[in-house]
Design an enzyme around this catalytic site. Structure first.
Site, PDB file in Angstrom:
ATOM      1  N   GLU A  13       0.855  -1.185   0.000  1.00 32.20           N
ATOM      2  CA  GLU A  13       0.000   0.000   0.000  1.00 32.20           C
ATOM      3  C   GLU A  13       0.891   1.235   0.000  1.00 32.20           C
ATOM      4  O   GLU A  13       1.546   1.535   0.987  1.00 32.20           O
ATOM      5  CB  GLU A  13      -0.897   0.020   1.237  1.00 32.20           C
ATOM      6  CG  GLU A  13      -2.085  -0.903   1.152  1.00 32.20           C
ATOM      7  CD  GLU A  13      -2.975  -0.733   2.366  1.00 32.20           C
ATOM      8  OE1 GLU A  13      -4.021  -0.090   2.245  1.00 32.20           O
ATOM      9  OE2 GLU A  13      -2.610  -1.242   3.425  1.00 32.20           O
ATOM     10  N   CYS A  60      -4.471   1.832   5.472  1.00 31.00           N
ATOM     11  CA  CYS A  60      -3.340   0.928   5.649  1.00 31.00           C
ATOM     12  C   CYS A  60      -3.794  -0.460   6.045  1.00 31.00           C
ATOM     13  O   CYS A  60      -4.634  -0.612   6.930  1.00 31.00           O
ATOM     14  CB  CYS A  60      -2.399   1.482   6.717  1.00 31.00           C
ATOM     15  SG  CYS A  60      -1.035   0.350   7.087  1.00 31.00           S
ATOM     16  N   CYS A  63      -1.778  -1.181   9.648  1.00 31.58           N
ATOM     17  CA  CYS A  63      -2.158  -0.355  10.808  1.00 31.58           C
ATOM     18  C   CYS A  63      -3.619   0.093  10.773  1.00 31.58           C
ATOM     19  O   CYS A  63      -3.922   1.223  11.154  1.00 31.58           O
ATOM     20  CB  CYS A  63      -1.274   0.885  10.875  1.00 31.58           C
ATOM     21  SG  CYS A  63       0.472   0.527  11.015  1.00 31.58           S
ATOM     22  N   HIS A  67      -5.888   3.632  12.744  1.00 30.17           N
ATOM     23  CA  HIS A  67      -6.699   4.631  12.045  1.00 30.17           C
ATOM     24  C   HIS A  67      -8.135   4.615  12.545  1.00 30.17           C
ATOM     25  O   HIS A  67      -8.750   5.664  12.734  1.00 30.17           O
ATOM     26  CB  HIS A  67      -6.645   4.382  10.534  1.00 30.17           C
ATOM     27  CG  HIS A  67      -5.388   4.866   9.891  1.00 30.17           C
ATOM     28  ND1 HIS A  67      -5.148   6.200   9.649  1.00 30.17           N
ATOM     29  CD2 HIS A  67      -4.289   4.204   9.466  1.00 30.17           C
ATOM     30  CE1 HIS A  67      -3.963   6.345   9.088  1.00 30.17           C
ATOM     31  NE2 HIS A  67      -3.413   5.143   8.970  1.00 30.17           N
ATOM     32  N   ARG A 442       3.924   2.773  13.517  1.00 31.82           N
ATOM     33  CA  ARG A 442       4.953   3.538  12.821  1.00 31.82           C
ATOM     34  C   ARG A 442       5.080   4.974  13.288  1.00 31.82           C
ATOM     35  O   ARG A 442       5.922   5.698  12.799  1.00 31.82           O
ATOM     36  CB  ARG A 442       4.679   3.490  11.316  1.00 31.82           C
ATOM     37  CG  ARG A 442       5.112   2.166  10.733  1.00 31.82           C
ATOM     38  CD  ARG A 442       4.338   1.762   9.491  1.00 31.82           C
ATOM     39  NE  ARG A 442       4.630   0.373   9.213  1.00 31.82           N
ATOM     40  CZ  ARG A 442       4.044  -0.662   9.816  1.00 31.82           C
ATOM     41  NH1 ARG A 442       3.107  -0.447  10.715  1.00 31.82           N
ATOM     42  NH2 ARG A 442       4.388  -1.891   9.543  1.00 31.82           N
ATOM     43  N   SER A 465       4.022   8.035   8.274  1.00 28.38           N
ATOM     44  CA  SER A 465       5.009   8.070   7.192  1.00 28.38           C
ATOM     45  C   SER A 465       5.062   9.415   6.499  1.00 28.38           C
ATOM     46  O   SER A 465       6.063   9.739   5.868  1.00 28.38           O
ATOM     47  CB  SER A 465       4.738   6.946   6.185  1.00 28.38           C
ATOM     48  OG  SER A 465       5.119   5.708   6.733  1.00 28.38           O
ATOM     49  N   CYS A 509       7.730   0.407   5.283  1.00 28.43           N
ATOM     50  CA  CYS A 509       6.921  -0.775   5.000  1.00 28.43           C
ATOM     51  C   CYS A 509       6.303  -0.719   3.610  1.00 28.43           C
ATOM     52  O   CYS A 509       5.102  -0.776   3.445  1.00 28.43           O
ATOM     53  CB  CYS A 509       5.846  -0.894   6.079  1.00 28.43           C
ATOM     54  SG  CYS A 509       5.228  -2.565   6.347  1.00 28.43           S
ATOM     55  N   CYS A 512       9.848  -0.051  -2.732  1.00 25.43           N
ATOM     56  CA  CYS A 512      10.337   1.241  -3.211  1.00 25.43           C
ATOM     57  C   CYS A 512      11.462   1.048  -4.220  1.00 25.43           C
ATOM     58  O   CYS A 512      12.106   0.018  -4.271  1.00 25.43           O
ATOM     59  CB  CYS A 512      10.804   2.119  -2.046  1.00 25.43           C
ATOM     60  SG  CYS A 512      12.090   1.397  -1.033  1.00 25.43           S
TER      61      CYS A 512
END
Length: 530
Positions: A13, A60, A63, A67, A442, A465, A509, A512
């Site tokens: 994600e 996410c 997580c 949220h 995070r 993030s 996470c 990339c």
């Protein structure tokens, strides 16, 4: 008005691109680019506020619980209500399940392979039958040429320092950890209805009504996780750390830290949470300062949005305008959050340092013992960097798991006393504003809600993030991850393992692409990160 949330939390994600410029064997400059435009605030606009705690969990997949809780807290602030004690504790347990799951997942499956040379484990000479069995399985993987989850890495890189026997042990625990994180997720489902995207924590408390039998089952399961964390996770960190103590000074960044606090105390005072609210600034480290939502601004001068004026999320403006990647101008969908105009690192290290400096006894004991074990007693500044982030997540995982056991006992005691309420009813007001400030595994997480006509007029999220991977602000000051990358040694620009270690230490996470720009040839090399 809507703010677009760029939330690169998992490997599936969100998408994060890292550009680093290497000169003289070190990173000279860095740019982080969130490349996924999502738009959850736009989706929420005009909806019933009660939808938000479910929809925002889709930000996410690792997580979601955080949220959901933060969204419900923003509405509780707006509606002027609080959950009953059992509702508070059940939420803490649900949040704890997510923290334990996330930290095990991160250490073993998203971060460890930056330090554990899987192929080197074939040279080990194990005596235990269980390790011999793991080595045989690994040999089949390697000889088949199909490394599966162990592909796309830089095996044999000189930056790998563990001996073969320790590499093999780490691989064995990697496999065990798959089961352990699943057990933590299973616990989430027991109280949340399912996992991910739990269903039982709306504004007002929880819809799960616990029984003594529920909690006895829970205590048995959390004890199993506690034992594994104590006997495998923590020893693994302490066994690996001595080989990489040079990373204690790498990836330091700005050394400013923010935590909104997590795991609610009966007083509902954020400074009394298990991990309390606060901020630490580099100039007087480790003094803890107040952290206030009114001190938050979001900068967009280097982000793909119209307008450059820094704004508080309560009055935030989000008008997307993609202009192409230009590292000197605009290069990301992520905004640049600041607290008192300073870039802030948000993560387990921030939470544990703030708890430590606030005098939280458990955090202080864990950190002091760890500093002594690595030969740096009384020097918390040693934790400012990659090694500190790794240690903080492991210590926090233990701290949370231990607290979770006590919360189970607290629920049983409440039930025996006849205290069974889990939910506070309410009416949605015609107009209201609220803020939920909490923590995801995070880091610091904030939701701002504006209700008008009993519908959501505006909704803003500032997620972990975004704090960490945010770009330069309107003064040209780098974001936390960008600053942490500067100065990182890179032995071989074609195999930038050291860059990955810094990036992964923030637990972004996600999958990339890392671009390393050679200052002499200007050749750009692209690497797919596993």
């Amino acid at each position: 008005m809507a703010r677009i949330t760029i939330d690169p939390i998992t490997r599936i994600e969100g998408h994060l691109s890292i550009d680093v410029e290497v000169e003289g064997g070190k990173v000279k400059d860095a740019w982080t680019s969130g490349t996924l435009f999502r738009g959850f605030e736009i989706i929420l606009k005009g909806r019933d506020p009660r939808d938000a705690c479910h929809l925002t969990q889709r930000i996410c997949g690792v997580c979601p619980t955080s949220h959901g809780h933060t969204s419900s807290m923003s509405m509780e602030d707006a509606f002027k209500i609080k959950p009953p004690d059992n509702g508070r504790i059940i939420r803490n347990i649900l949040e704890g399940c997510q923290f334990v799951h996330s930290h095990i997942l991160w250490f073993y499956h998203l971060n460890a392979l930056d330090y554990v040379d899987v192929v080197s484990a074939l040279k080990a000479q194990p005596k235990e039958a269980s390790l011999k069995k793991v080595q045989e399985k690994l040999k089949v993987f390697v000889e088949s040429g199909q490394l599966g989850p162990f592909a796309n890495a830089y095996w044999g890189h000189p930056a790998y320092k563990l001996p073969p026997d320790l590499n093999l042990l780490a691989v064995a625990h990697y496999l065990e950890a798959l089961d352990m994180q699943a057990k933590a997720a299973h616990l989430s489902a027991l109280f949340g209805g399912k996992m991910p995207m739990t269903m039982t924590s709306p504004p007002g408390g929880t819809t799960h009504i616990p029984t003594v039998d529920d909690m006895a089952n829970y205590l048995f399961r959390i004890k199993e996780l506690q034992n594994w964390i104590d006997n495998v996770f923590i020893p693994d960190v302490l066994a690996i750390a001595p080989y990489y103590l040079d990373y204690a000074g790498i990836g330091k960044g700005h050394a400013n830290f923010l935590a909104w606090g997590v795991f609610e105390d009966a007083s509902f005072d954020p400074k009394k949470r298990l991990l309390p609210r606060g901020a630490i600034f580099a100039e007087d480290f480790p003094k803890v300062h107040d952290a206030k939502p009114e001190d938050v601004t979001e900068h967009t001068s280097h982000s793909w949005y119209k307008g450059t004026k820094p704004l508080n999320p309560a009055i935030g403006e989000t008008d997307p305008e993609y202009t192409g990647y230009d590292s000197q101008k605009k290069y990301t969908w992520a905004k640049a959050p600041r607290l008192k105009n300073k870039p802030m690192e948000v993560d387990s290290l921030a939470r544990m340092l703030i708890a430590y400096a606030s005098g939280q006894r458990t955090a202080k004991k864990l950190i002091d013992n760890t500093l002594s074990a690595i030969g740096h007693a009384g020097k918390p500044q040693v934790l400012l960097g990659v090694i500190g982030r790794i240690a903080a997540r492991a210590l926090e995982c233990k701290m949370v798991a231990d607290a979770m056991y006590q919360w189970g006992i607290d629920i049983i005691e409440n039930i025996k006393k006849g205290k069974t309420d889990v939910y506070t009813s309410y009416e949605i007001p015609d107009k209201a504003k609220g803020i939920g400030l909490w923590e995801a595994p995070r880091g610091a997480l904030g939701h701002w809600i504006d209700v008008e006509g009993k519908k959501i007029k505006n909704y803003q999220c500032v997620v972990p993030s975004t704090w960490n991977i945010g770009p330069r602000d309107d003064k040209g000051v780098r974001g936390p991850m960008e600053e942490a990358l500067v100065g990182t040694p890179v032995v071989n620009p074609e195999k930038p393992l050291e860059v990955l270690r810094v990036v992964h230490s923030f637990d972004p996470c996600l999958a990339c692409t890392v671009h390393v720009i050679h200052p002499e040839s200007n050749r750009t090399m692209e690497f797919k990160v596993s």
